[in-house]
Structure formats: structure tokens, C-alpha cells
Design a protein around this motif. Structure first.
Motif, mmCIF file in Angstrom:
data_model
loop_
_atom_site.group_PDB
_atom_site.id
_atom_site.type_symbol
_atom_site.label_atom_id
_atom_site.label_comp_id
_atom_site.label_asym_id
_atom_site.label_seq_id
_atom_site.Cartn_x
_atom_site.Cartn_y
_atom_site.Cartn_z
ATOM 1 N N GLN A 119 0.949 -1.190 -0.006
ATOM 2 C CA GLN A 119 0.151 -0.043 -0.005
ATOM 3 C C GLN A 119 0.892 1.265 0.023
ATOM 4 O OE1 GLN A 119 -1.883 -0.708 3.711
ATOM 5 N NE2 GLN A 119 -1.165 1.277 4.649
ATOM 6 N N SER A 120 0.282 2.352 -0.583
ATOM 7 C CA SER A 120 1.137 3.452 -0.513
ATOM 8 C C SER A 120 1.102 3.998 0.882
ATOM 9 C CB SER A 120 0.314 4.721 -1.464
ATOM 10 O OG SER A 120 0.525 4.329 -2.614
ATOM 11 N N PRO A 121 2.234 4.469 1.263
ATOM 12 C CA PRO A 121 2.605 5.230 2.631
ATOM 13 C C PRO A 121 1.498 6.501 2.596
ATOM 14 C CG PRO A 121 4.322 5.760 1.159
ATOM 15 C CD PRO A 121 3.360 5.070 0.490
ATOM 16 N N ASN A 122 1.271 6.807 3.868
ATOM 17 C CA ASN A 122 0.440 8.213 4.157
ATOM 18 C C ASN A 122 1.243 9.429 3.953
ATOM 19 O OD1 ASN A 122 -0.538 6.127 6.051
ATOM 20 N ND2 ASN A 122 -2.035 7.033 5.292
ATOM 21 N N ALA A 123 2.692 9.406 3.869
ATOM 22 C CA ALA A 123 3.613 10.527 3.799
ATOM 23 C C ALA A 123 4.864 9.943 3.493
ATOM 24 C CB ALA A 123 3.578 11.707 4.908
ATOM 25 N N CYS A 124 5.789 10.737 2.936
ATOM 26 C CA CYS A 124 7.112 10.091 2.597
ATOM 27 C C CYS A 124 8.301 11.293 2.660
ATOM 28 C CB CYS A 124 7.241 9.543 1.415
ATOM 29 S SG CYS A 124 7.124 10.246 0.230
ATOM 30 N N ALA A 125 9.446 11.050 2.775
ATOM 31 C CA ALA A 125 10.605 12.149 2.461
ATOM 32 C C ALA A 125 11.605 11.686 1.654
ATOM 33 C CB ALA A 125 11.037 12.471 4.119
ATOM 34 N N GLN A 126 12.020 12.308 0.794
ATOM 35 C CA GLN A 126 13.132 11.705 -0.006
ATOM 36 C C GLN A 126 14.522 12.474 0.666
ATOM 37 O OE1 GLN A 126 12.920 12.781 -4.325
ATOM 38 N NE2 GLN A 126 14.738 12.056 -4.656
ATOM 39 N N GLY A 171 18.149 8.535 -0.011
ATOM 40 C CA GLY A 171 17.231 7.621 0.703
ATOM 41 C C GLY A 171 15.817 8.179 0.864
ATOM 42 N N ILE A 172 14.816 7.354 1.196
ATOM 43 C CA ILE A 172 13.492 7.379 1.581
ATOM 44 C C ILE A 172 13.078 7.040 2.783
ATOM 45 C CG2 ILE A 172 12.812 5.267 0.496
ATOM 46 C CD1 ILE A 172 10.816 7.711 -1.032
ATOM 47 N N VAL A 173 12.294 7.829 3.193
ATOM 48 C CA VAL A 173 11.428 7.628 4.717
ATOM 49 C C VAL A 173 9.811 7.545 4.173
ATOM 50 C CG1 VAL A 173 11.128 7.989 6.965
ATOM 51 C CG2 VAL A 173 13.083 8.957 5.892
ATOM 52 N N ARG A 174 9.180 6.586 4.479
ATOM 53 C CA ARG A 174 7.885 6.265 4.470
ATOM 54 C C ARG A 174 7.181 6.345 5.653
ATOM 55 N NH1 ARG A 174 10.584 2.975 0.696
ATOM 56 N NH2 ARG A 174 9.828 3.463 -1.494
ATOM 57 N N PHE A 175 6.108 6.810 5.922
ATOM 58 C CA PHE A 175 5.295 6.833 7.008
ATOM 59 C C PHE A 175 3.946 6.176 6.746
ATOM 60 C CE2 PHE A 175 8.295 10.383 7.162
ATOM 61 C CZ PHE A 175 8.860 10.408 8.224
ATOM 62 N N TYR A 176 3.630 5.073 7.558
ATOM 63 C CA TYR A 176 2.375 4.566 7.461
ATOM 64 C C TYR A 176 1.418 4.821 8.686
ATOM 65 C CZ TYR A 176 4.779 1.914 3.759
ATOM 66 O OH TYR A 176 5.513 1.670 2.631
ATOM 67 N N GLN A 177 0.278 5.417 8.415
ATOM 68 C CA GLN A 177 -0.682 5.690 9.843
ATOM 69 C C GLN A 177 -1.197 4.387 9.989
ATOM 70 O OE1 GLN A 177 -0.903 8.783 11.751
ATOM 71 N NE2 GLN A 177 -1.723 7.180 12.905
ATOM 72 N N THR A 178 -1.436 4.152 11.392
ATOM 73 C CA THR A 178 -2.262 2.938 11.754
ATOM 74 C C THR A 178 -3.219 3.623 12.865
ATOM 75 O OG1 THR A 178 -1.122 2.198 13.540
ATOM 76 C CG2 THR A 178 -0.561 1.265 11.283
ATOM 77 N N ARG A 179 -4.278 2.803 13.290
ATOM 78 C CA ARG A 179 -4.982 3.384 14.430
ATOM 79 C C ARG A 179 -4.201 3.266 15.789
ATOM 80 N NH1 ARG A 179 -9.039 -1.216 14.110
ATOM 81 N NH2 ARG A 179 -8.200 -1.831 12.480
ATOM 82 N N SER A 180 -3.062 2.540 15.922
ATOM 83 C CA SER A 180 -2.279 2.599 17.176
ATOM 84 C C SER A 180 -1.159 3.432 17.213
ATOM 85 C CB SER A 180 -1.919 0.979 17.526
ATOM 86 O OG SER A 180 -3.161 0.476 17.801
ATOM 87 N N GLY A 181 -0.633 3.890 16.036
ATOM 88 C CA GLY A 181 0.530 4.907 15.712
ATOM 89 C C GLY A 181 0.982 4.700 14.402
ATOM 90 N N VAL A 182 2.300 5.117 14.135
ATOM 91 C CA VAL A 182 2.718 5.222 12.670
ATOM 92 C C VAL A 182 4.004 4.308 12.882
ATOM 93 C CG1 VAL A 182 4.128 6.858 11.416
ATOM 94 C CG2 VAL A 182 2.313 7.676 12.593
ATOM 95 N N LEU A 183 4.098 3.737 11.585
ATOM 96 C CA LEU A 183 5.095 2.880 11.158
ATOM 97 C C LEU A 183 6.038 3.806 10.180
ATOM 98 C CD1 LEU A 183 6.627 -0.173 11.558
ATOM 99 C CD2 LEU A 183 5.293 -0.556 9.024
#
Length: 164
Positions: free
Chosen positions: A10-17, A29-41
């Protein structure tokens, strides 16, 4: 407590190059942020990190979310405009919301995932992620004595701006 599985397809909710400073132009590099109900991966993948020689070379780098919105600065600090660590609750280091585990370099490459409930993705969009030259000691105030900023990326909600 329910377990929330992340589907990395799935696509991340946000990212940084991530891009290195003029002194470390090979860092990417790349940083991907995935929002869940309990926190962020948070998933980080970086290449071109400097390698310390010898069997006991440090090759450990501080990694944080900073409060500033741009990866700009001056001759002394190329990322000075990133400001300090993201710290909306005014906690001591290493309890800032933006304090993340260090990156462990392996012949210039690092991969790390961490799950955190210290922020929501929407809170950090427009902020920056920064890689520091030295490891974070998790003690020294206010930033862990992690040394100069060597790479930076702005966090975007529009993921087509930096990652797919």
C-alpha cells in the motif's frame, strides 16, 4: 489490543526523500510513514552513508524528525533551517516526539523500521527528517550530541512528490 498489520504494497501516508549535504552528496534515501490506528510505522532506507574504517567503526547515525520545514541552512550548518527536534510536548531528550532510533550503517547502507505512537502522520507533514554524522547518546540535552546534520528530507503528504 488488536494487532494492526501494515501492507507494504500500500502507499504510505507520507514520505520524505533524503539527500545529503554538499559534504556528503552521495547520501540518498527515502522515509515512508504509514498511519495505523495505534501509531505510525516509519520505514527508512538510505544509501551512501559514510563508512568509518576498521572492525569497530562506529557507522551509527542519529536520526530525528526536526521541527523546521525546509532542508536549507548556511555554510556552517547546511540544514540549520530544520531547527530542533520535533517536540510538541516539551519533553527532555530522548522523549521528544521526533526522537527515533539510530541508523546502523552497513557499508554505506541502512534500513530501519520503527513503530511509534509519539505522533500522527498529519502532525509531521511539512517537517523534516535529519540524519546526523554521529550516534545519538540518548542523554545529552537537547539533542543527544549526535553531531552535524549530514542529510535531510522534507516530509510530504503528496507521496507523488517523493515516493511511490
Amino acid at each position: 489490543m488488536a494487532v494492526h498489520i501494515i501492507n507494504f504494497n500500500q502507499s504510505p501516508n507520507a514520505c520524505a526523500q533524503i539527500n545529503g549535504s554538499m559534504t556528503y552528496p552521495e547520501i540518498r534515501g527515502i522515509v515512508r510513514f504509514y498511519q495505523t490506528r495505534s501509531g505510525v510505522l516509519v520505514a527508512v532506507e538510505v544509501t551512501g552513508l559514510p563508512c568509518d574504517d576498521g572492525p569497530c567503526g562506529a557507522n551509527v547515525f542519529g536520526f530525528h524528525i526536526h521541527e523546521g520545514a525546509v532542508c536549507a541552512g548556511n555554510a556552517t550548518d547546511p540544514f540549520a533551517d530544520t531547527g530542533g527536534h520535533y517536540n510538541p510536548r516539551n519533553c527532555l531528550h530522548p522523549d521528544h516526539a521526533g526522537d527515533l532510533p539510530p541508523l546502523f550503517g552497513n557499508q554505506g547502507f541502512a534500513f530501519m523500521t520503527v513503530f511509534t505512537n509519539r505522533f500522527f502522520v498529519d502532525e509531521i507533514v511539512g517537517k523534516t527528517v535529519v540524519i546526523h554524522r554521529h550516534r545519538d547518546d540518548f542523554t545529552t540535552q537537547p539533542s543527544g550530541d549526535s553531531g552535524p546534520k549530514i542529510a535531510c528530507g522534507q516530509i510530504y503528504k503528496n507521496i507523488t512528490s517523493c515516493c511511490r
